[in-house]
Enzyme design. Structure first.
Site, PDB file in Angstrom:
ATOM      1  N   HIS A   1       0.509  -1.229  -0.044  1.00 24.59           N
ATOM      2  CA  HIS A   1      -0.365   0.295   0.329  1.00 24.59           C
ATOM      3  C   HIS A   1       0.660   1.460   0.279  1.00 24.59           C
ATOM      4  O   HIS A   1       1.531   1.282   0.903  1.00 24.59           O
ATOM      5  CB  HIS A   1      -0.912   0.295   0.973  1.00 24.59           C
ATOM      6  CG  HIS A   1      -1.844   1.128   1.176  1.00 24.59           C
ATOM      7  ND1 HIS A   1      -2.775   0.789   1.251  1.00 24.59           N
ATOM      8  CD2 HIS A   1      -2.076   2.675   1.764  1.00 24.59           C
ATOM      9  CE1 HIS A   1      -3.578   2.392   1.370  1.00 24.59           C
ATOM     10  NE2 HIS A   1      -2.479   3.234   1.023  1.00 24.59           N
ATOM     11  N   CYS A   2       0.637   1.864  -0.860  1.00 27.24           N
ATOM     12  CA  CYS A   2       1.223   3.123  -0.813  1.00 27.24           C
ATOM     13  C   CYS A   2       0.916   4.832  -0.936  1.00 27.24           C
ATOM     14  O   CYS A   2      -0.296   5.056  -1.988  1.00 27.24           O
ATOM     15  CB  CYS A   2       1.982   3.488  -1.910  1.00 27.24           C
ATOM     16  SG  CYS A   2       4.144   4.366  -2.708  1.00 27.24           S
ATOM     17  N   PRO A   3       1.580   5.117   0.185  1.00 26.11           N
ATOM     18  CA  PRO A   3       0.714   6.150   1.092  1.00 26.11           C
ATOM     19  C   PRO A   3       0.645   7.169  -0.211  1.00 26.11           C
ATOM     20  O   PRO A   3       0.318   8.249  -0.621  1.00 26.11           O
ATOM     21  CB  PRO A   3       1.054   6.890   2.241  1.00 26.11           C
ATOM     22  CG  PRO A   3       2.348   5.917   2.582  1.00 26.11           C
ATOM     23  CD  PRO A   3       2.539   4.810   0.970  1.00 26.11           C
TER      24      PRO A   3
END
Lengths: 143, 482
Positions: B193-195
């Site tokens: 999950h890439c913020p």
């Protein structure tokens, strides 16, 4: 009077149960369904016929996900046009999905509905299962 | 196809299906209810924009930071450095810079806004079917007995892979899929999950993510190089800011690009690499069963392979849950009638009650709800039962499993173990999600459907309805367990 069901007749029949044909992951993450014949369908349909349907579906999905010159070309072209090309044309995968939908409809009309069964397109179940709805076997019009 | 005597009835029955939603005899619920799109009833924690076309994670603050950093740095570059460089060196510099910048932004937006490959949650019937299969494999479990963790083993290209059961989505996760605890979805070929991108990176947007970081590395190096050139000739305040931003970005972004290049060439996900799933340290015969053997094929497959369509159909309309195929119609005319309506609703009711039986069989916790149905004739009351029926779609939260507390407890232990192994990668804080956070056992089913059962409709009061409900469910559970 006993008669074979048509697709429309099925809408009035009550759902007896549902059978789920799960995914077969032995070849990796590609979309493939198990061809094992479910026990609940034994009395309803020929094993050969069922396996043929599932196998055809598997072949169609394999074609959609196939890596080859065509898919690479499509991928490169898409990348070069910044993926705007998909505003005009469908991906190969989408075309195959349409073919699959047509095939399932055809199978339902010709083979499954007369036996009181209904195949649900796996895409409606997130490509997790092939859902086969078993309808109660009673003649229509005797309500 | 139509037989003479039965034709009129059949025709009405066909027609009734066509006019179910639009008939004047429609239930109060169907009349007032607008048809919703699937994204509006989506069960994950995603945010949707533009009527379902854009899909992002819940927390998008860092994504806006990314946008600002790129836009401001590039903007300053084009505004202050390019005129100087174009006149003193070559106008190709702003041109190439421009192309790079557009490509970077395009890939970023594409990675952020598209569906990463979310797997839709199981329908209640599917969930019940899986539960039944698990119970048969594990044997009956009494109260106080903790069932073993739900896993299935499958042999893929000679490697044994364990498929884990997702308690939230009620499915056995496909290989390489993982549940993102931030978005509360199972994602196919889950990378991380890439913020910075404001979304999960999975099967459908990995190539966009990779091309984004790759092109951003080139852009950063490009800007950095020419800004240094500019500074060496002429010092400027804005230029210094660009240098600072670029200097820090270069190390992290180029490093990340390098890491993902390695991942692609060995056909691994960040998740797998962090856990060391295919590392030779785990065992002698441990290898990656998904790799195509050589890095060129792996590269081509990852970047140029076919792009699967979204499985969640977010812009589709929510259909009432009935077994007939969606688009089947033979062009029948309109012939609404009371009897016909109730017949359809009875069928609807029958289908719904089958569903509820399956749900009830998996959930011993019964909540009592008051269902006041419109009084009067059984006909009308049945019709109104059909109304709430139609509000139920595949969107309903699935009920918790039979021993939720204990099985969740088991899963939590596994969670803690895997969390220890997770760590932040390089300078970026990618949320490598551990195995899924199990949904709380108190996930409340939708209040409306619990009051239904197969008894004829009457005005109910909570007490008698509750006992009636329990009795019917017990009876039906016995039937279903046969």
């Amino acid at each position: 009077m006993a008669e074979t069901h048509s697709l429309q007749d099925l809408r009035q029949a009550a759902v007896a149960s549902k059978v789920f044909v799960q995914r077969d992951y032995t070849s990796g993450t590609i979309c493939k369904f198990q061809t094992k014949f479910p026990a609940e369908l034994e009395s309803r349909i020929d094993k050969q016929q069922f396996e043929e349907t599932i196998q055809t579906l598997n072949n169609l999905y394999a074609d959609a996900e196939k890596l080859g010159g065509r898919s690479y070309l499509e991928g490169c072209l898409a990348c070069l046009t910044a993926y705007t090309i998909f505003l005009c044309m469908e991906t190969h995968y989408e075309k195959v999905l349409k073919k699959i939908a047509k095939y399932i409809q055809e199978q339902n009309e010709k083979i499954y509905a007369p036996l009181g069964l209904l195949l649900t397109d796996p895409i409606e179940r997130g490509l997790r299962v092939v859902e086969i709805t078993i309808f109660e076997d009673r003649s229509i019009g005797s309500r | 196809m139509h037989l003479g005597v039965e034709e009129p009835i059949r025709e009405c029955q066909y027609n009734q299906i066509c006019t179910h939603n639009s008939s004047p005899m429609g239930t109060p619920h169907t009349k007032k209810k607008k048809i919703k799109r699937k994204w509006q009833v989506f069960q994950g924690r995603n945010k949707f924009y533009c009527n379902g076309r854009i899909m992002m994670a819940k927390q998008t603050g860092v994504f806006y930071l990314t946008m600002v950093l790129i836009l401001v740095t590039s903007g300053l570059f084009f505004a202050f450095d390019c005129p100087f460089l174009a006149s003193n060196l070559t106008p190709a510099i702003p041109a190439i810079g421009g192309v790079l910048f557009i490509f970077v932004m395009g890939m970023l937006l594409r990675a952020s806004f598209s569906d990463p490959g979310v797997l839709p949650r199981a329908t209640p019937e599917e969930a019940a079917d899986i539960e039944r299969q698990i119970d048969t494999t594990n044997g009956p479990s009494g109260p106080g007995y903790r069932p073993p963790p739900r896993t299935r083993e499958v042999l893929i290209n000679g490697q044994t892979v364990k498929l884990k059961y997702c308690f939230t989505c009620k499915i056995f996760r496909p290989p390489r899929a993982s549940h993102c605890s931030l978005c509360d979805n199972c994602v196919e070929r889950f990378d991380h999950h890439c913020p910075w991108v404001g979304n999960c990176v999975g099967r459908r947007n990995y190539r966009f993510f990779y091309l984004f970081i790759l092109s951003l590395s080139f852009l950063t190096i490009f800007i950095f190089a020419f800004v240094i050139t500019h500074i060496s000739i002429f010092l400027d305040g804005c230029t210094v800011l660009e240098v600072v931003v670029c200097f820090f970005s270069v190390w992290s972004i180029v490093g990340l690009s390098g890491f993902h290049t390695y991942l692609i060439s060995s056909n691994q996900t960040t998740n797998e690499d962090i856990k060391g799933s295919w590392s030779s340290k785990r065992g002698k015969g441990n290898y990656n069963p998904y790799s195509y053997g050589n890095f060129i094929t792996n590269f081509c497959a990852a970047l140029c392979g076919p792009l699967p369509p979204s499985l969640i159909d977010r812009r589709g309309f929510v259909q009432p849950d009935t077994p007939q195929p969606a688009a089947q119609t033979n062009g029948t005319g309109a012939c609404p009638s009371n009897q016909v309506q109730s017949h359809m609703c009875a069928q609807d009711q029958c289908i719904q009650s089958t569903k509820f039986v399956l749900q009830a069989a998996t959930n011993p916790l019964l909540h009592s709800q008051t269902v006041i149905l419109g009084g009067g004739t059984p006909l009308q009351a049945k019709t109104s039962l059909g109304g709430p029926c139609s509000t139920l779609g595949p969107s309903q939260p699935s009920l918790p499993s039979s021993i939720p507390g204990l099985s969740c407890g088991g899963e939590l232990m596994a969670l803690r173990d895997s969390e220890i192994h997770c760590h932040h990668h390089l300078h970026h804080q990618h949320f490598i999600s551990p195995e899924e956070t199990p949904s709380p056992p108190a996930a409340l089913p939708c209040a409306t459907h619990l009051g239904h059962h197969v008894h004829p409709a009457q005005l109910f009061d909570p007490a008698s309805q509750d006992s009636l409900h329990e009795d019917s469910v017990r009876g039906l559970v016995k039937l279903s367990s046969v």
